[in-house]
Write a protein that holds these residues in place. Sequence first.
Motif, mmCIF file in Angstrom:
data_model
loop_
_atom_site.group_PDB
_atom_site.id
_atom_site.type_symbol
_atom_site.label_atom_id
_atom_site.label_comp_id
_atom_site.label_asym_id
_atom_site.label_seq_id
_atom_site.Cartn_x
_atom_site.Cartn_y
_atom_site.Cartn_z
ATOM 1 N N SER A 174 0.881 -1.226 0.018
ATOM 2 C CA SER A 174 -0.144 -0.040 -0.080
ATOM 3 C C SER A 174 0.891 1.265 -0.013
ATOM 4 C CB SER A 174 -0.912 0.113 1.319
ATOM 5 O OG SER A 174 -0.216 0.265 2.447
ATOM 6 N N ASP A 175 0.251 2.176 -0.418
ATOM 7 C CA ASP A 175 0.915 3.645 -0.168
ATOM 8 C C ASP A 175 1.552 3.861 1.149
ATOM 9 O OD1 ASP A 175 0.518 4.124 -3.027
ATOM 10 O OD2 ASP A 175 -1.454 5.391 -2.752
ATOM 11 N N HIS A 178 4.437 1.870 1.796
ATOM 12 C CA HIS A 178 5.677 2.539 1.203
ATOM 13 C C HIS A 178 6.291 3.696 1.952
ATOM 14 C CE1 HIS A 178 7.491 4.467 -2.762
ATOM 15 N NE2 HIS A 178 8.525 4.131 -2.003
ATOM 16 N N ALA A 179 5.500 4.691 2.316
ATOM 17 C CA ALA A 179 5.779 5.606 3.437
ATOM 18 C C ALA A 179 6.497 5.112 4.676
ATOM 19 C CB ALA A 179 4.702 6.586 3.719
ATOM 20 N N ARG A 207 -0.191 -6.768 -5.841
ATOM 21 C CA ARG A 207 0.436 -5.269 -5.715
ATOM 22 C C ARG A 207 2.002 -5.516 -5.254
ATOM 23 N NH1 ARG A 207 -2.712 -4.470 -1.785
ATOM 24 N NH2 ARG A 207 -4.326 -3.414 -2.753
ATOM 25 N N GLY A 211 5.039 -3.449 -6.841
ATOM 26 C CA GLY A 211 5.430 -2.411 -6.056
ATOM 27 C C GLY A 211 6.889 -2.827 -5.479
ATOM 28 N N SER A 259 -3.275 -2.096 3.770
ATOM 29 C CA SER A 259 -3.972 -2.059 2.289
ATOM 30 C C SER A 259 -5.200 -2.569 2.606
ATOM 31 C CB SER A 259 -3.177 -3.218 1.457
ATOM 32 O OG SER A 259 -3.313 -4.351 2.124
ATOM 33 N N ARG A 287 -0.834 10.432 8.198
ATOM 34 C CA ARG A 287 -1.094 11.015 6.669
ATOM 35 C C ARG A 287 -0.024 12.110 6.410
ATOM 36 N NH1 ARG A 287 -4.980 13.482 10.048
ATOM 37 N NH2 ARG A 287 -4.850 15.636 10.079
ATOM 38 N N LEU A 290 2.390 11.101 3.650
ATOM 39 C CA LEU A 290 1.941 10.767 2.365
ATOM 40 C C LEU A 290 1.578 11.983 1.754
ATOM 41 C CD1 LEU A 290 -0.514 7.714 3.141
ATOM 42 C CD2 LEU A 290 1.469 7.632 1.981
#
Length: 307
Positions: A174-175, A178-179, A207, A211, A259, A287, A290
């Motif tokens: 998931s994003d 990644h962060a 995914r 990724g 995710s 957040r 991101l």
Amino acid sequence: MTTVLPAATATAPSAQRSEPMLVAMRDPAADRTAVEWAAARAAALDAPLTVLHAIADPSLMPPGRLYGDEVIGGRVMVGREASRVAHRHPGLRVSTYLHCGDVVEALLGLSTAAPMIVVGADRKDPATGEYKGSVALQVALNSATAVAVVPPSYGYGTVSGQARGGVVVGVDGSDMSHAALMRAAEEAHAAGMALTVVTALGSSPQRMAIGASPMLLDVRTRYPDLLVSWIVDELHTPVEALELYGTGSDLLVIGRHGSGARSAMSLGSVTHTLLLEPPCPTLVLTRRELEPSGNGPTPAEERMTVP
């Protein structure tokens, strides 16, 4: 399966940080482990540290108690704790903050400026097994900055006969993960530690297949000298895998949501479970990690930049 990226060695700590880390001391005995960990982390990163203590609002004081005495007592206690860690870590810049009111409100109010908030894990009643409040969970859910939750019995240990340590991060493609990976790499690089990346059963194979390579490339590009191991655990659930590899480590980094997150208004199930009984100091991202940065520096790079 474990993959070790080639040609990598641990590195020295990074440049000095100007924003103070923030650690909450609700009770000197119960939260001492959190204060100790925060002080050691701040000293290793050459960052200032603020020790925060909150006393009850005047309206909540029992009859017959002088509020002025409570304020004086709080100042003495937090000042004593700050002096103690400053003595243990020569050169550490320590300040104090006394808040009159709710500790969660105090931490959230200061979270926009702090690079990290450190709190002790929420404690259980030994008789009933019920948790005494939910400060760590509330701060992790609502903070504008990353939150480290430190278990009261934290200490170095071994898993399956092997000494552990360094930084561990959970990645599910998931994003947010990644962060989390990039923040974990930053923390490991700054502290001169190795990084272990864990992908567990339950992550989306599609995914991760798409990724994984770009994420590895991002880490190698930003931190070419960082020692990185990538573990794909096919035997355990995400919670079990992160508990296993996190035990005895210096830091576990996870996203506030994975995710499978259903709502941005609650913690992900893996994060919620891990924060109830964290296997080691556990850093939860928010957040802010991101936020898009365009062509400018990333949030991590901004924190690492010295004016």
